[in-house]
Structure formats: structure tokens, C-alpha cells
Design a protein around this motif. Structure first.
Motif, short mmCIF file in Angstrom:
data_model
loop_
_atom_site.label_atom_id
_atom_site.label_comp_id
_atom_site.label_asym_id
_atom_site.label_seq_id
_atom_site.Cartn_x
_atom_site.Cartn_y
_atom_site.Cartn_z
N PRO A 191 0.89 -1.16 -0.27
CA PRO A 191 0.19 0.04 -0.08
C PRO A 191 0.80 1.29 0.09
N ARG A 192 0.31 2.22 -0.65
CA ARG A 192 0.90 3.46 -0.61
C ARG A 192 1.35 4.13 0.65
N GLU A 193 0.66 3.82 1.89
CA GLU A 193 0.85 4.14 3.08
C GLU A 193 1.99 3.63 3.66
N THR A 194 2.19 2.21 3.40
CA THR A 194 3.37 1.39 4.05
C THR A 194 4.59 2.02 3.36
N LEU A 195 4.67 2.18 2.17
CA LEU A 195 5.92 2.84 1.25
C LEU A 195 6.10 4.19 1.84
N LEU A 196 5.24 4.86 2.11
CA LEU A 196 5.44 6.28 2.64
C LEU A 196 6.03 6.16 3.91
N ASP A 197 5.38 5.45 4.86
CA ASP A 197 5.74 5.57 6.17
C ASP A 197 7.06 4.67 6.55
N GLU A 198 7.32 3.53 5.76
CA GLU A 198 8.51 2.75 6.04
C GLU A 198 9.68 2.78 4.95
N GLY A 199 9.03 3.21 3.68
CA GLY A 199 10.21 3.38 2.79
C GLY A 199 10.86 4.73 2.36
N HIS A 200 9.87 5.76 2.63
CA HIS A 200 10.13 7.27 2.47
C HIS A 200 10.88 7.30 1.09
N PRO A 201 10.33 6.80 0.04
CA PRO A 201 10.69 7.38 -1.42
C PRO A 201 10.55 8.53 -1.88
N ASP A 202 11.11 8.95 -2.90
CA ASP A 202 10.90 10.43 -3.29
C ASP A 202 9.61 10.85 -4.05
N ARG A 203 8.94 9.70 -4.57
CA ARG A 203 7.72 9.80 -5.04
C ARG A 203 7.03 8.42 -4.94
N ILE A 204 5.71 8.33 -5.00
CA ILE A 204 5.17 7.27 -5.28
C ILE A 204 4.06 7.34 -6.15
N ILE A 205 4.08 6.37 -7.30
CA ILE A 205 3.17 6.24 -8.13
C ILE A 205 2.62 4.88 -8.43
N ARG A 206 1.18 4.75 -9.13
CA ARG A 206 0.48 3.44 -9.27
C ARG A 206 0.98 2.82 -10.58
N THR A 207 1.09 3.66 -11.60
CA THR A 207 1.58 3.31 -12.73
C THR A 207 2.39 4.37 -13.54
N TYR A 208 3.16 4.06 -14.50
CA TYR A 208 4.04 4.95 -15.22
C TYR A 208 3.13 5.72 -15.98
N ALA A 209 1.97 5.74 -16.27
CA ALA A 209 1.04 6.68 -16.96
C ALA A 209 1.03 7.90 -16.16
N GLU A 210 1.26 7.92 -14.99
CA GLU A 210 1.15 9.15 -14.11
C GLU A 210 2.19 10.16 -14.27
N ILE A 211 3.39 9.60 -14.95
CA ILE A 211 4.53 10.37 -15.16
C ILE A 211 4.61 11.31 -16.39
N THR A 212 4.26 12.69 -16.04
CA THR A 212 4.35 13.52 -17.21
C THR A 212 5.50 13.87 -17.62
N ASP A 213 5.91 14.53 -18.85
CA ASP A 213 7.07 15.31 -19.54
C ASP A 213 7.72 15.83 -18.39
N GLU A 214 6.84 16.82 -17.72
CA GLU A 214 7.55 17.66 -16.56
C GLU A 214 7.86 16.95 -15.37
N ASP A 215 7.27 15.84 -15.07
CA ASP A 215 7.59 15.21 -13.78
C ASP A 215 9.19 14.64 -14.25
N LEU A 216 9.05 14.03 -15.56
CA LEU A 216 10.37 13.02 -16.06
C LEU A 216 11.51 14.11 -15.89
N THR A 217 11.44 15.48 -16.49
CA THR A 217 12.22 16.39 -16.26
C THR A 217 12.80 16.68 -14.68
#
Length: 221
Positions: A191-217
Motif C-alpha cells: 500500500p501507498r501508506e506502507t511505502l510512505l511510512d516505512e520506505g520514504h521514497p521520493d515519489r510514489i506512483i501506481r502506474t507509469y502513465a502518471e509520469i508527465t514530461d514535466e515530472d520526467l524532467t
């Protein structure tokens, strides 16, 4: 400055946790193991040796051997998953955008090389990766940083110039210990909450379709 993208495989290139669980069910039933599901908790992202030692009795391991048992389970997984395998939404488009931007890609998976090749070929993305590091080709699997250190080395980039895409806490720890510049987590296996609370990544997504060109940059800045 060269940039690179390092991708875990299970849960990151393909959303295959249900297929692995079905394979474990078939595999463990052969050996009369009933409590395997509980024992699997907390081992996502780790290598087969660690997983097998977690779920199998020592007697079975001594009799059959870790490598033979792992090969048996993964063969079940590939047979079950082959008819339904497909990449996570937006993956191929992202890989094409990375190639156009001159960003090289590698797979850094705790899975065996047979599974890596299986996924890349069946998803039609074999040509998108310049290097692939698997759990059966290293001395220590995740959460040890070896896999991602070797993946960065294979691409001839510093770990700090790599963006790692991961889905498991062990993998996030591996990437962080390797010194990855950024870590993007996929909320597929956990779950997103587990990743956030225990992993602390820089960003969380569900699929790569969420990544815009601006995000990629921004991610690869």
C-alpha cells in the motif's frame, strides 16, 4: 552528466505478485507446507535463497538443495504467468521517452535471470535495457546494495546519477544504501501508506502513465 534509470522487476516492470503467490501455493502444496503465506510477509524484494530458508523446513532444503527448489518454484511461476503477462501501464511509453532523452536503463532484480529474460521477452521490452543484473548473479541480494551498485557500474554511471524504480521495502533500502539519486516507488505490491511510512521514497506512483514530461524532467534533474 550521464543519467540512468534502474528498474526492479517484480512489481515494477510487471504487477506479478498474485502470480508469484499462486506459484508458491502450488509449490508449497507439493511439500505439505501450509503456513507459507504468513512466512512470506516481509520478504518481498529479497532473493530466492532468503525466501526458501524462510518458508521451507531444513530437511527439505538439505534433501533437494536451495537452487533446485528455487528453480522448481520459478518454473511453476513462469508456466502460470505466461498466458496473462503484460507490462505495467505506461512502462513501454516511459522506456521510449527515456531512450529519446539519452537515459540508459538497467534491470536490477533479486529474481533469477531466467525470470528477467522471461519478463522482458514476453512484454516486448527486451530491447529497452542496456544491462540486467539478477539475484542469481550476485553474492548478496536486496536489501544489500550490491545489485544496484552493479547495475550502475554496468551502465558506467555513478549511483547518485541513477533513478531507481522499486516496489518493495527491501529494494528501496538497497537503492538507498547504494546511494541512488532518487527513488520512485510503485504502489503495486505494498500500500501507498506502507511505502510512505516505512520506505520514504521520493515519489510514489501506481502506474507509469502518471509520469508527465514535466515530472520526467524533475525526476532526472
Amino acid at each position: 552528466m550521464k543519467k540512468a534509470a534502474l528498474f526492479d522487476m517484480d512489481g515494477t516492470l510487471v504487477d506479478n505478485t498474485p502470480a508469484h503467490l499462486r506459484a508458491f501455493s502450488v509449490f508449497c502444496d507439493r511439500y505439505g507446507i501450509r503456513d507459507w503465506a504468513e512466512k512470506l510477509k516481509g520478504v518481498y524484494g529479497m532473493g530466492n535463497e532468503d525466501i526458501m530458508r524462510r518458508i521451507l523446513p531444513e530437511e527439505v532444503i538439505r534433501t533437494k538443495g536451495i537452487d533446485a527448489l528455487a528453480d522448481e518454484k520459478e518454473a511453476i511461476y513462469r508456466e502460470l504467468y505466461a498466458p496473462e503477462i503484460h507490462p505495467i501501464e505506461g512502462l513501454r511509453a516511459l522506456l521510449d521517452r527515456l531512450r529519446t532523452s539519452g537515459i540508459r536503463c538497467a534491470v536490477g532484480s533479486s529474481g533469477c535471470m531466467a525470470n528477467v529474460e522471461f519478463v522482458l521477452q514476453h512484454c516486448g521490452i527486451d530491447d529497452c535495457f542496456d544491462a540486467r543484473i539478477s539475484g542469481d548473479r550476485v553474492s548478496r541480494c536486496k536489501p544489500d546494495p550490491e545489485i544496484y551498485l552493479r547495475a550502475a557500474e554496468a551502465l558506467e554511471v555513478a549511483p547518485a546519477d541513477c533513478v531507481v524504480f522499486e516496489d518493495a521495502l527491501a529494494g528501496i533500502e538497497s537503492a538507498r544504501r547504494a546511494g541512488a539519486g532518487r527513488i520512485v516507488a510503485l504502489a503495486t505490491t505494498l500500500p501507498r501508506e506502507t511505502l510512505l511510512d516505512e520506505g520514504h521514497p521520493d515519489r510514489i506512483i501506481r502506474t507509469y502513465a502518471e509520469i508527465t514530461d514535466e515530472d520526467l524532467t524533475q525526476i532526472f534533474s
